[in-house]
Design an enzyme around this catalytic site. Structure first.
Site: not given
Length: 507
Positions: A107, A138, A189, A265
């Site tokens: 995402r 989604d 970010r 991760d």
């Protein structure tokens, strides 16, 4: 995975001033990522912006409102800036200690890398829609989680802890289903790099040695160039990562920060705090506290974070074995060299943690009794679940003549008095002025941290259309070590209802 063709993008005529795009990660090739456009949020609106993060980028104060920048449209996924090459990166990893296979930016979209006065910085949209790595998801983020990440990214920076930064949150009425139906948002970010341990694991696990080497060379050349001078640059890179991770974990432990999902991760190759999901700052000091409601086994409990980081470094070392072999066969000696590279994590963490505890206790220099003094203080706090932030902060005001502010936090007064007598004798050995000691402690023990109930108040207000509390809370968190008497309510004990708050992997 092959790149997905980009749809025709609506590009503004005017290029935002000062944005020079590098896109060096995009240049690594299609095995590292998939190029695709964001899925635009309908009816976007600003929720919050960080002036500090904008200054990091060297952007003008009015960047969010400038018509020629069209920032709201870009950061909600509706446009791209000229020169930006959006992409989602692929990686793999261990989740809760189990190999999870291929993961990737499910995402998030990397917009690219821009030159700034503080060096090249990558911009990434989190919640920008489905990607090839979304794995039935989604690709969206909700307003709740976006506000949490925005505030904590900036709060950690002002605590002096290495972290990705957050430039802005954009909201939308678009419905998104999690446990309930919520509204969508995108957080922008910022970081020098978003490469994780899992990127290395991906190429090692899938038998792609050339891609693994390309990635390692990229990280060395762009972020750790001193490693290139070592006899074995890849072992040197691994050691550098181990040391940075160790100091990061000491930073976390010192302020009572719980990450919540320390999967491989979710650990940064640069030693940054990354991926704010079910995080939490300790209220009552409980070393076994598990902040993630989804962590049923307590793998990522507060006290376990340092050992989990070392476990993750072992996974990274395993992935880097073909590199450390320097083109030869991976042998037992290769493994020994890899283990030797991560071994400094142990003493680096221990030394960094000891230094932070000495600073928090207001001690000058090092003495043999300091470790036991700090350990016994933490045990005393744990026994009575003393509030982590308030107790440390009040300790700065303690003196034999004025013990009550901190003494009153403990039911077992004799136990506190016994420890305080040892503490007084240790402080006397330093011979420092009381004011000097208190100043040091106030710079090591924050008064304001992002407690879950403070974040929840901002979220509830935002969900009702009032974004002012998010911005007000940000301003308080930008000065965590200052008294700020006008904002003292943000430093009070958490209300009873705060104990009912739960955060999970959907947070």
């Amino acid at each position: 995975m092959q790149d997905v063709s980009l749809p025709e993008l609506d590009r503004p005529d005017a290029t935002p001033l000062g944005l020079h795009w590098r896109n060096r990660y995009a240049a690594l090739g299609p095995v590292f990522h998939t190029r695709l456009a964001a899925q635009a949020l309908p009816q976007p609106h600003w929720v919050a912006t960080s002036d500090s993060a904008a200054r990091l980028l060297g952007w003008p104060g009015d960047w969010a409102e400038r018509a020629d920048w069209q920032a709201l449209e870009v950061l909600s996924g509706g446009r791209t800036w000229p020169g930006s090459e959006p992409l989602a990166t692929v990686y793999s990893g261990h989740q809760f200690g189990v190999w999870a296979g291929q993961l990737g930016d499910g995402r998030a979209l990397l917009l690219g890398e821009i030159d700034t006065p503080n060096g090249p910085m990558e911009l990434q949209l989190k919640g920008a829609g489905r990607t090839p790595y979304s794995r039935m998801g989604d690709g969206r983020a909700v307003l709740r989680s976006s506000i949490r990440e925005f505030l904590c990214s900036e709060a950690m920076h002002f605590l002096g802890i290495p972290t990705t930064r957050a430039l802005a949150v954009v909201g939308s009425p678009l419905p998104v289903r999690r446990e309930t139906v919520e509204t969508a948002a995108v957080v922008t970010r910022v970081a020098p790099s978003f490469v994780r341990f899992g990127h290395f694991e991906h190429f090692a696990h899938h038998g792609l040695p050339e891609a693994l080497r390309t990635l390692a060379d990229f990280v060395i050349d762009q972020h750790h160039p001193a490693c290139r001078e070592a006899a074995n640059p890849y072992a040197a890179l691994l050691e550098t990562v181990a040391r940075r991770t160790a100091t990061l974990l000491a930073d976390w432990q010192a302020v009572g920060f719980c990450h919540g999902v320390m999967n491989t991760d979710n650990l940064s190759i640069l030693g940054l705090t990354i991926d704010y999901g079910p995080f939490g700052f300790l209220d009552g000091f409980d070393p076994g506290h598990v902040c993630n409601h989804s962590d049923h086994q307590g793998r990522y409990a507060y006290s376990r974070q340092p050992s989990v980081a070392f476990w993750n470094l072992h996974a990274l070392a395993q992935a880097m074995l073909p590199l450390i072999a320097m083109g030869g066969e991976v042998t037992e000696a290769t493994g020994d060299l890899a283990l030797e590279a991560i071994e400094p994590y142990k003493h680096t963490f221990s030394e960094a943690m000891a230094a932070r505890l000495r600073a928090k206790l207001g001690l000058a220099g090092e003495r043999d009794e300091d470790v036991a003094l700090a350990d016994d203080w933490l045990q005393l706090m744990a026994t009575e679940r003393a509030d982590h932030t308030i107790t440390w902060r009040r300790l700065a005001q303690w003196s034999p003549a004025e013990p009550q502010a901190v003494r009153d936090l403990f039911l077992d007064r004799p136990a506190f008095d016994a420890w305080a007598d040892r503490y007084a004798r240790r402080l006397a050995l330093d011979g420092r002025a009381e004011a000097e000691r208190r100043l040091q402690m106030d710079r090591a023990n924050p008064k304001y941290v992002l407690r879950n109930h403070l974040c929840e108040n901002a979220i509830r207000a935002a969900q009702g259309g009032d974004f002012g509390e998010t911005q007000r809370l940000l301003k308080v968190l930008e000065r965590p070590f200052d008294e700020q008497p006008e904002h003292s309510a943000y430093a009070e004990f958490p209300p009873d209802w705060a104990q009912t708050l739960e955060v999970s992997c959907s947070s």
